[in-house]
Design a protein around this motif. Structure first.
Motif, PDB file in Angstrom:
ATOM      1  N   ARG A   1       2.169   8.888   1.070  1.00  0.00           N
ATOM      2  CA  ARG A   1       2.623   8.843  -0.336  1.00  0.00           C
ATOM      3  C   ARG A   1       3.928   8.081  -0.540  1.00  0.00           C
ATOM      4  O   ARG A   1       4.643   8.306  -1.496  1.00  0.00           O
ATOM      5  CB  ARG A   1       2.745  10.239  -0.917  1.00  0.00           C
ATOM      6  CG  ARG A   1       1.447  10.974  -0.974  1.00  0.00           C
ATOM      7  CD  ARG A   1       1.590  12.273  -1.712  1.00  0.00           C
ATOM      8  NE  ARG A   1       0.586  13.177  -1.200  1.00  0.00           N
ATOM      9  CZ  ARG A   1       0.703  14.468  -1.167  1.00  0.00           C
ATOM     10  NH1 ARG A   1       1.775  15.047  -1.640  1.00  0.00           N
ATOM     11  NH2 ARG A   1      -0.245  15.210  -0.687  1.00  0.00           N
ATOM     12  N   THR A   2       4.254   7.204   0.390  1.00  0.00           N
ATOM     13  CA  THR A   2       5.447   6.378   0.243  1.00  0.00           C
ATOM     14  C   THR A   2       5.044   4.909   0.329  1.00  0.00           C
ATOM     15  O   THR A   2       4.008   4.580   0.907  1.00  0.00           O
ATOM     16  CB  THR A   2       6.505   6.694   1.324  1.00  0.00           C
ATOM     17  OG1 THR A   2       5.957   6.413   2.611  1.00  0.00           O
ATOM     18  CG2 THR A   2       6.957   8.141   1.261  1.00  0.00           C
ATOM     19  N   PRO A   3       5.852   4.006  -0.219  1.00  0.00           N
ATOM     20  CA  PRO A   3       5.520   2.575  -0.159  1.00  0.00           C
ATOM     21  C   PRO A   3       5.376   2.111   1.286  1.00  0.00           C
ATOM     22  O   PRO A   3       6.125   2.527   2.171  1.00  0.00           O
ATOM     23  CB  PRO A   3       6.728   1.910  -0.827  1.00  0.00           C
ATOM     24  CG  PRO A   3       7.331   2.963  -1.696  1.00  0.00           C
ATOM     25  CD  PRO A   3       7.091   4.247  -0.965  1.00  0.00           C
ATOM     26  N   SER A   5       0.850  -1.174   0.000  1.00  0.00           N
ATOM     27  CA  SER A   5       0.000   0.000   0.000  1.00  0.00           C
ATOM     28  C   SER A   5       0.895   1.237   0.000  1.00  0.00           C
ATOM     29  O   SER A   5       2.076   1.147  -0.351  1.00  0.00           O
ATOM     30  CB  SER A   5      -0.902  -0.024   1.238  1.00  0.00           C
ATOM     31  OG  SER A   5      -1.842   1.032   1.190  1.00  0.00           O
ATOM     32  N   THR A   6       0.340   2.341   0.425  1.00  0.00           N
ATOM     33  CA  THR A   6       1.123   3.558   0.616  1.00  0.00           C
ATOM     34  C   THR A   6       0.721   4.188   1.943  1.00  0.00           C
ATOM     35  O   THR A   6      -0.378   3.956   2.449  1.00  0.00           O
ATOM     36  CB  THR A   6       0.911   4.593  -0.507  1.00  0.00           C
ATOM     37  OG1 THR A   6      -0.471   4.929  -0.564  1.00  0.00           O
ATOM     38  CG2 THR A   6       1.397   4.067  -1.848  1.00  0.00           C
ATOM     39  N   ARG A  52       6.798   1.332   6.709  1.00  0.00           N
ATOM     40  CA  ARG A  52       6.752   2.382   5.696  1.00  0.00           C
ATOM     41  C   ARG A  52       8.167   2.733   5.282  1.00  0.00           C
ATOM     42  O   ARG A  52       9.044   2.917   6.135  1.00  0.00           O
ATOM     43  CB  ARG A  52       6.051   3.619   6.246  1.00  0.00           C
ATOM     44  CG  ARG A  52       6.011   4.785   5.263  1.00  0.00           C
ATOM     45  CD  ARG A  52       5.187   5.931   5.799  1.00  0.00           C
ATOM     46  NE  ARG A  52       5.917   6.786   6.697  1.00  0.00           N
ATOM     47  CZ  ARG A  52       6.688   7.821   6.316  1.00  0.00           C
ATOM     48  NH1 ARG A  52       6.855   8.097   5.052  1.00  0.00           N
ATOM     49  NH2 ARG A  52       7.284   8.551   7.231  1.00  0.00           N
TER      50      ARG A  52
END
Length: 116
Positions: free
Chosen positions: A24-26, A20-21, A37
């Motif tokens: 806004r990061t993986p 997911s994110t 994260r």
């Protein structure tokens, strides 16, 4: 040296985990709850959720793989330098994060299936 691909492989082997994110990061989540994260901020690193007591113990260990920033003070997560952590340490931290966030029935089912 583990990579984000290793993090995904380890995490997605656990029931209910999906890519997911977050910010806004993986990220990896279980049932919508963030476990891990990949940070792209100036300090970089990997954020893994964990109890505060475990965070304090990891930081006190002096292992250079573990660190924090003021932003994470008082928050149950540890920052990990992927260039310095061993794969077995990373695997254990990700599974512990999963155990802390996954529904208890999912954890119990996983443990029962692993015992067979």
């Amino acid at each position: 040296m583990p990579s984000w691909d290793d993090v995904v492989r380890i995490g997605c082997a656990l029931p209910g985990v999906e890519e997911s994110t977050s910010y806004r990061t993986p990220a990896l989540k279980v049932r919508g709850k963030c476990l891990v994260r990949l940070r792209t901020e100036a300090e970089g690193g990997l954020m893994i959720v964990c109890p505060l007591e475990e965070k304090e113990a990891l930081l006190a260990s002096g292992d250079p793989a573990f660190y924090t920033t003021p932003h994470y003070d008082g928050y149950g997560s540890i920052l990990v330098d992927l260039t310095k952590i061993r794969l077995d340490q990373l695997t254990e931290l990700i599974e512990d994060a999963w155990r802390g966030k996954a529904p208890k029935t999912l954890v119990r089912r996983h443990d029962e299936n692993s015992a067979l």
